[in-house]
Each structure stands twice: as C-alpha cells, then as structure tokens.
Design a protein around this motif. Structure first.
Motif, PDB file in Angstrom:
ATOM      1  N   LEU A   1      29.753  68.424  11.945  1.00 55.03           N
ATOM      2  CA  LEU A   1      28.658  69.321  12.336  1.00 55.03           C
ATOM      3  C   LEU A   1      29.154  70.665  12.853  1.00 55.03           C
ATOM      4  O   LEU A   1      28.421  71.363  13.553  1.00 55.03           O
TER       5      LEU A   1
ATOM      6  N   ASP B   1      29.435  73.285  11.180  1.00 58.41           N
ATOM      7  CA  ASP B   1      28.563  74.312  10.607  1.00 58.41           C
ATOM      8  C   ASP B   1      27.241  74.398  11.350  1.00 58.41           C
ATOM      9  O   ASP B   1      26.647  75.465  11.487  1.00 58.41           O
ATOM     10  N   VAL B   2      26.783  73.243  11.873  1.00 64.68           N
ATOM     11  CA  VAL B   2      25.543  73.253  12.652  1.00 64.68           C
ATOM     12  C   VAL B   2      25.748  74.043  13.940  1.00 64.68           C
ATOM     13  O   VAL B   2      24.944  74.907  14.300  1.00 64.68           O
TER      14      VAL B   2
ATOM     15  N   LEU C   1      19.210  69.102   5.312  1.00 60.96           N
ATOM     16  CA  LEU C   1      20.272  69.422   6.256  1.00 60.96           C
ATOM     17  C   LEU C   1      19.903  70.643   7.090  1.00 60.96           C
ATOM     18  O   LEU C   1      20.143  70.699   8.288  1.00 60.96           O
ATOM     19  N   THR C   2      19.287  71.618   6.438  1.00 59.98           N
ATOM     20  CA  THR C   2      18.850  72.807   7.169  1.00 59.98           C
ATOM     21  C   THR C   2      17.756  72.470   8.162  1.00 59.98           C
ATOM     22  O   THR C   2      17.770  72.902   9.314  1.00 59.98           O
TER      23      THR C   2
ATOM     24  N   LYS D   1      19.023  70.769  11.273  1.00 66.45           N
ATOM     25  CA  LYS D   1      19.596  71.715  12.245  1.00 66.45           C
ATOM     26  C   LYS D   1      18.509  72.304  13.130  1.00 66.45           C
ATOM     27  O   LYS D   1      18.670  72.429  14.351  1.00 66.45           O
TER      28      LYS D   1
ATOM     29  N   ASN E   1      18.259  71.727  17.233  1.00 67.01           N
ATOM     30  CA  ASN E   1      18.243  72.880  18.134  1.00 67.01           C
ATOM     31  C   ASN E   1      16.951  72.924  18.947  1.00 67.01           C
ATOM     32  O   ASN E   1      16.958  73.239  20.137  1.00 67.01           O
TER      33      ASN E   1
END
Length: 440
Positions: free
Chosen positions: A128, A130-131, A335-336, A339, A343
């Motif tokens: 993660l 990239d997250v 996946l987007t 995220k 958040n």
C-alpha cells in the motif's frame, strides 16, 4: 471491543501470543511478490459505480459504530457502495486467506497489526505504499510506532486506523478507603508501590496479578519495555525477553503475589471484576474497558496512563489497520475507490474513538473533540511510547510461548528466570523454523 471470550481477546493482536494466520494455499516462503500497482488516487472518486466488499471482526460494540460510518460514507459517495461483512475474529482470520486463494476475497478489510507481516508473506494482502503516497500520508500524520508497524520488508502493507493501548483504571472509592487521593493516581514506580502498601495496610489487595495473556502478558510486555528490554531482536533473529529486563519485569509481577498486594491464582477476568466490585484499586487493562465501566451505576472510577515502573515510559497496544486484499484480476477502479474509503474513514475516526479507541490519525487526536473524550484522551497520551512486535512473518508463533512462561511464574510454579529461559529456547527454535518457512 467486546470482552466475551478469551479466543477473541487473543485476536486483539496482543503483542504477546498474537493470533497468526495459517493461510494455506495463499503462497509462502520466499517473501511477497509485488502486485500490480493501483492507480494513484485523490481523495475523491469520479469513476464508474463500484461495489466494495469490506470484511472485519467488529462483532462487539464497535461493530455498530463502524456500520454507521460505512453508511455515512455510502450516502456521501453514491458511486461507491461499501458492503460490510462481520465475523468473529478467529473465523475472519480463517475465512480471509481461503477466500483470497479461491479468488473470492473481499476488496479490503481490517487486520490487527501483528497479523499483517504474515499475510504479506503469504501474498494475501497488497502493498500500500502507493495508497500512502497518493493520499499524502506520512509518519507525521500518525505516530512513529504505529506507522512503522505496518511495514514489512521495506514495503507498507497497512494503513493505521487506531491504537488500543493499556491504561491504568482505578477505583476512586477503594483509594479513599486507604487514605489515597482519588484525583491523584500514582504516576511512578515509587508512588505505585507506596499506594499498594497503603492499600495492604487497609486490608485491600490493590493490584491483582493475572497469569493469563489477557492482560498478564500485556502487563509483562509493558514492564519489559519500561525496563529497556525487548521481546525480540528487531529482525526477530533471536528472542530477548529472557534477558535481565524481562526477568525484572516478571519478578515485579510475581512479587505482587509474594508481598500480598495480589491474591494467588487470579482467574481470568477476576482482576477486572475485582476493580468493579471494590476489591482492587488498580487494573491495567485496555482502552475498550472504558465503555464497560461507564455502564456500571454508582461506580466511581478513573483512568490514567500506565505508571512508569521502570526507567522509561512504555505501554502495550494493539492496532487495527486497513489492508487491501489480493485479487486474481485487479480492478483499478475498485483499488482507487478503496483508497478513498480508507482515507475517509481515517479522517472521520472521531466517532470510532467513541467506541473505545485512540484514533491513529494525529489531526483527530489533536482536536478539541477528541480531548473532550477525557478517558480516551488520557490513554492516548501514551501514543509515542507504544510498542509492537517486530514486523516479521510468523512472529506470533514465537511470542505465544511467552504466555506460558508468564502463567507459570505468576502461579508460582517456576521462578521468573527459569520460566523465561525455557520459553526463550522454544521461541528461538520457532523463529528459526519461521525463517525457513517464510524466507529470511
């Protein structure tokens, strides 16, 4: 977090004997392989409508709190619909790897921090980094211990949601019976021992030493770290809990019994019940105890950070962390969206705190609304002094033998040194076997 079964408590990520996943068929040895990177995401999702499966083990009072947050998220994000499936933690940790292996796993979920490395090694969860990068999350947004705990072999595999540390709960009525100031709980080792002595003179056994993992192992680990020790080397190459700091920590607990500050053979939960029934003054227990005590009418109680018995502050804690599960066919839109969900929940974790947690997100902890939750805020002041097991696959197998040593010593069946030395020999063999099993 409900307190109904010890098996569930073991799944809290105890830091000593934490539940570890046997993810048969989900890969093993040689370490994790990088999954296809998810598309960098802002905090909003503008793609086509997607549905996300979110699994967790919040079967206690925390479940409705998370469900309320999920419902609010769905209302505010009509193009993302999150469905939440809840299992008992022990069932969850069996179902997840099997579902992922079959290509039918959830999209995202919660794991206790002590289980993350094992699942990363077995390729159940995705990296993660990239997250974190896409959402601009750094160590400064959390706290060093909890942020670093989600890194395995140089890659991040989880995003912290909360921490749930030990605190010192105290019965104000009992303290007054011994002539102690109920508004000034002990903060140091000297003050704590003086308070126990005053209680003893008043015919009260002030701190009941429990031989069980919940919370005897947590207390041992706390004292070990306060004495400058560690459970294991940072790379988990060898155990360290049988060194002098560990012997000192376990001796301190045993001496509670030997000196009459605690009864012998304390049963599971008897220490917490004794606090509620006015038989004990102090109980070192988890933050989830707050809501339990609030439900007891006419109980005068308080909570403070753990006293510093050793040379430095330290406290046991668990942590719930977000993970994203491996899929046979990754969907960039999901996946987007995942995220954005992670958040959003992290940013709305004040409500989660009311369920008996300390938000991992610093901006929430620093806010006036969290400060108004005085019990959670008191325990939350320990955030930078928490410890977690090394992020090494299979570490819970090795830490489980410490529970046996603590039990034998507090029940006066073995000396602290002998019990820990025997356990260390067993733990070192397990660590060696794990290096072969998961890859050094």
């Amino acid at each position: 977090m409900s307190l109904d079964k010890l098996s569930r408590r073991r799944a809290l990520g105890l830091g000593l004997g934490a539940l570890v996943i046997g993810a048969t068929g989900c890969g093993g040895g040689g370490g994790p392989k990088q999954a296809p990177a998810a598309t960098a995401a802002p905090t909003e999702y503008t793609g086509p409508s997607v549905s996300l499966k979110f699994w967790n083990g919040f079967t206690g009072g925390d479940g409705p709190v998370m469900k309320k947050l999920v419902d609010q998220f769905n209302t505010e994000h009509p193009n993302i619909q999150v469905s939440m499936n809840v299992y008992k933690w022990e069932d969850y940790y069996a179902k997840v790897p099997a579902a992922v292996s079959a290509g039918q796993g959830p999209d995202l979920g919660i794991m206790h921090v002590d289980s993350v490395a094992t699942n990363a090694a077995r390729q159940v969860v995705l990296p993660l980094d990239d997250v974190a990068n896409a959402l601009g999350l750094t160590e400064a947004d959390f706290s060093p211990p909890v942020w670093k705990a989600g890194v395995y072999k140089g890659a991040r595999y989880s995003i912290p949601l909360d921490v749930h540390p030990l605190g010192m709960f105290y019965n104000k009525t009992v303290m007054k019976q011994a002539g102690l100031d109920p508004e000034q709980p002990p903060r140091t080792g000297e003050e704590y021992m003086a308070a126990l002595e005053a209680l003893k003179k008043a015919g009260i056994q002030g701190h009941w030493a429990t031989p069980f993992p919940f919370t005897g192992s947590m207390q041992f680990g706390t004292l070990l770290h306060q004495n400058g020790g560690r459970l294991f080397a940072d790379d988990a190459g060898v155990s360290r809990f049988a060194e002098d700091p560990g012997v000192q920590a376990l001796t301190w607990l045993v001496e509670l019994v030997n000196k009459g500050y605690s009864p012998k053979n304390v049963g599971q939960d008897a220490d917490f019940i004794a606090l509620q029934n006015g038989k004990a003054a102090f109980n070192w227990n988890g933050i989830w105890s707050i809501n339990t005590l609030k439900e007891i009418k006419n109980l005068e109680w308080g909570v403070a950070p753990l006293p510093r018995i050793g040379s430095q502050p330290a406290a046991w804690a668990g942590s719930h962390q977000f993970v994203v599960f491996k899929q046979r066919t990754p969907d960039p839109n999901k996946l987007t969206a995942a995220k954005v969900f992670i958040n959003w929940i992290s940013g709305h974790s004040l409500e989660w705190a009311k369920g008996g947690q300390v938000p991992a997100r610093k901006s929430i902890r620093d806010g006036a609304e969290f400060a108004a939750l005085k019990e959670q805020a008191a325990i939350g002041t320990q955030i930078d002094y928490l410890y977690f097991l090394p992020s090494v696959a299979g570490i819970g197998d090795a830490s489980a033998v410490v529970d046996q040593a603590i039990n034998a010593a507090i029940l006066l069946r073995k000396s602290p040194k002998d019990a820990l030395t025997e356990a260390a020999a067993k733990a070192d063999k397990i660590l060696e076997a794990n290096r072969k099993k998961y890859g050094a």
